[in-house]
Design a protein around this motif. Structure first.
Motif, PDB file in Angstrom:
ATOM      1  N   PRO A  31       0.805  -1.220   0.000  1.00 21.78           N
ATOM      2  CA  PRO A  31       0.000   0.000   0.000  1.00 21.78           C
ATOM      3  C   PRO A  31       0.837   1.269   0.000  1.00 21.78           C
ATOM      4  O   PRO A  31       0.376   2.307  -0.441  1.00 21.78           O
ATOM      5  CB  PRO A  31      -0.842  -0.099   1.263  1.00 21.78           C
ATOM      6  N   ILE A  32       2.064   1.205   0.478  1.00 22.49           N
ATOM      7  CA  ILE A  32       2.922   2.386   0.469  1.00 22.49           C
ATOM      8  C   ILE A  32       3.106   2.869  -0.964  1.00 22.49           C
ATOM      9  O   ILE A  32       3.127   4.048  -1.238  1.00 22.49           O
ATOM     10  CB  ILE A  32       4.298   2.070   1.074  1.00 22.49           C
ATOM     11  N   PHE A  33       3.250   1.944  -1.907  1.00 24.45           N
ATOM     12  CA  PHE A  33       3.580   2.297  -3.275  1.00 24.45           C
ATOM     13  C   PHE A  33       2.347   2.576  -4.123  1.00 24.45           C
ATOM     14  O   PHE A  33       2.475   2.969  -5.259  1.00 24.45           O
ATOM     15  CB  PHE A  33       4.419   1.180  -3.905  1.00 24.45           C
ATOM     16  N   ASP A  34       1.171   2.397  -3.590  1.00 27.97           N
ATOM     17  CA  ASP A  34      -0.060   2.713  -4.310  1.00 27.97           C
ATOM     18  C   ASP A  34      -0.952   3.528  -3.381  1.00 27.97           C
ATOM     19  O   ASP A  34      -2.117   3.234  -3.197  1.00 27.97           O
ATOM     20  CB  ASP A  34      -0.748   1.422  -4.754  1.00 27.97           C
ATOM     21  N   ALA A  35      -0.371   4.551  -2.811  1.00 25.27           N
ATOM     22  CA  ALA A  35      -1.050   5.335  -1.790  1.00 25.27           C
ATOM     23  C   ALA A  35      -2.315   6.000  -2.290  1.00 25.27           C
ATOM     24  O   ALA A  35      -3.282   6.141  -1.546  1.00 25.27           O
ATOM     25  CB  ALA A  35      -0.104   6.390  -1.228  1.00 25.27           C
ATOM     26  N   GLN A  36      -2.317   6.419  -3.553  1.00 23.21           N
ATOM     27  CA  GLN A  36      -3.489   7.100  -4.073  1.00 23.21           C
ATOM     28  C   GLN A  36      -4.700   6.177  -4.076  1.00 23.21           C
ATOM     29  O   GLN A  36      -5.819   6.605  -3.894  1.00 23.21           O
ATOM     30  CB  GLN A  36      -3.218   7.628  -5.485  1.00 23.21           C
ATOM     31  N   LYS A  37      -4.493   4.873  -4.254  1.00 23.89           N
ATOM     32  CA  LYS A  37      -5.584   3.914  -4.283  1.00 23.89           C
ATOM     33  C   LYS A  37      -5.851   3.317  -2.898  1.00 23.89           C
ATOM     34  O   LYS A  37      -6.990   3.186  -2.493  1.00 23.89           O
ATOM     35  CB  LYS A  37      -5.265   2.779  -5.258  1.00 23.89           C
ATOM     36  N   CYS A  38      -4.809   2.948  -2.189  1.00 28.31           N
ATOM     37  CA  CYS A  38      -4.967   2.197  -0.938  1.00 28.31           C
ATOM     38  C   CYS A  38      -4.918   3.063   0.311  1.00 28.31           C
ATOM     39  O   CYS A  38      -5.553   2.744   1.294  1.00 28.31           O
ATOM     40  CB  CYS A  38      -3.897   1.124  -0.837  1.00 28.31           C
ATOM     41  N   GLY A  39      -4.148   4.113   0.311  1.00 29.51           N
ATOM     42  CA  GLY A  39      -4.021   4.953   1.493  1.00 29.51           C
ATOM     43  C   GLY A  39      -3.291   4.260   2.614  1.00 29.51           C
ATOM     44  O   GLY A  39      -2.848   3.119   2.492  1.00 29.51           O
ATOM     45  N   HIS A  53      10.733  10.357  -0.865  1.00 29.42           N
ATOM     46  CA  HIS A  53      10.808  11.496  -1.775  1.00 29.42           C
ATOM     47  C   HIS A  53      10.729  11.052  -3.236  1.00 29.42           C
ATOM     48  O   HIS A  53      11.259  11.720  -4.118  1.00 29.42           O
ATOM     49  CB  HIS A  53      12.095  12.281  -1.528  1.00 29.42           C
ATOM     50  N   ALA A  54      10.046   9.954  -3.495  1.00 34.11           N
ATOM     51  CA  ALA A  54       9.906   9.440  -4.860  1.00 34.11           C
ATOM     52  C   ALA A  54       9.215  10.473  -5.748  1.00 34.11           C
ATOM     53  O   ALA A  54       8.332  11.211  -5.301  1.00 34.11           O
ATOM     54  CB  ALA A  54       9.123   8.132  -4.860  1.00 34.11           C
ATOM     55  N   ARG A  55       9.602  10.507  -6.989  1.00 33.29           N
ATOM     56  CA  ARG A  55       9.072  11.502  -7.936  1.00 33.29           C
ATOM     57  C   ARG A  55       7.563  11.425  -8.109  1.00 33.29           C
ATOM     58  O   ARG A  55       6.897  12.439  -8.254  1.00 33.29           O
ATOM     59  CB  ARG A  55       9.723  11.327  -9.298  1.00 33.29           C
ATOM     60  N   GLU A  56       7.011  10.214  -8.120  1.00 32.85           N
ATOM     61  CA  GLU A  56       5.570  10.092  -8.361  1.00 32.85           C
ATOM     62  C   GLU A  56       4.732  10.536  -7.167  1.00 32.85           C
ATOM     63  O   GLU A  56       3.519  10.649  -7.268  1.00 32.85           O
ATOM     64  CB  GLU A  56       5.202   8.664  -8.778  1.00 32.85           C
ATOM     65  N   GLY A  57       5.348  10.791  -6.021  1.00 38.03           N
ATOM     66  CA  GLY A  57       4.626  11.316  -4.870  1.00 38.03           C
ATOM     67  C   GLY A  57       3.737  10.333  -4.148  1.00 38.03           C
ATOM     68  O   GLY A  57       2.881  10.723  -3.373  1.00 38.03           O
ATOM     69  N   SER A  58       3.916   9.037  -4.392  1.00 36.29           N
ATOM     70  CA  SER A  58       3.017   8.049  -3.794  1.00 36.29           C
ATOM     71  C   SER A  58       3.185   7.914  -2.281  1.00 36.29           C
ATOM     72  O   SER A  58       2.331   7.346  -1.625  1.00 36.29           O
ATOM     73  CB  SER A  58       3.203   6.683  -4.457  1.00 36.29           C
ATOM     74  N   ASN A  59       4.264   8.428  -1.720  1.00 31.55           N
ATOM     75  CA  ASN A  59       4.496   8.330  -0.277  1.00 31.55           C
ATOM     76  C   ASN A  59       4.338   9.665   0.431  1.00 31.55           C
ATOM     77  O   ASN A  59       4.717   9.803   1.584  1.00 31.55           O
ATOM     78  CB  ASN A  59       5.897   7.778  -0.017  1.00 31.55           C
ATOM     79  N   ASP A  60       3.777  10.639  -0.253  1.00 32.20           N
ATOM     80  CA  ASP A  60       3.656  11.974   0.323  1.00 32.20           C
ATOM     81  C   ASP A  60       2.922  11.988   1.656  1.00 32.20           C
ATOM     82  O   ASP A  60       3.219  12.800   2.516  1.00 32.20           O
ATOM     83  CB  ASP A  60       2.942  12.914  -0.645  1.00 32.20           C
TER      84      ASP A  60
END
Length: 101
Positions: A31-39, A53-60
């Motif tokens: 879920p860390i890597f698909d935060a927008q879907k899973c939270g 600090h990944a570019r796609e912002g999935s861990n913001d």
């Protein structure tokens, strides 16, 4: 003392703990890597500074809503997310809440 821990990786690397409670999860399953879907999900997380600090912002949401409870070395942050913490952030992100078991 030992805790169950989740980790994610982009490769197929081994992960184990002395207590055997570790759980290896590939990035596509975490879920860390698909935060927008899973939270956020309750649990312990070990996340590298590079993933935070990944570019796609999935861990913001880790950077915005949570404080690490410890560091391992210089680049791995340890987070503990309770059910209450996860639901507070999920509510703020407009995601469904997780039922307590």
């Amino acid at each position: 003392m030992s805790w169950p821990c989740q980790t994610g990786s982009f490769g197929d690397q081994s992960f184990s703990t002395s207590s055997g409670t570790g759980k290896k999860i590939l990035a596509s399953q975490d879920p860390i890597f698909d935060a927008q879907k899973c939270g956020p999900q309750p649990g312990w997380y070990a996340i590298s500074i590079h993933m935070l600090h990944a570019r796609e912002g999935s861990n913001d949401y880790f950077l915005k809503y949570f404080k690490p409870v410890a560091m391992t070395g210089y680049s791995i942050y340890l987070y503990h997310i309770t059910l209450e913490d996860a639901n507070r952030v999920r509510d703020d992100l407009g995601l469904p809440l997780i039922d307590s078991e």
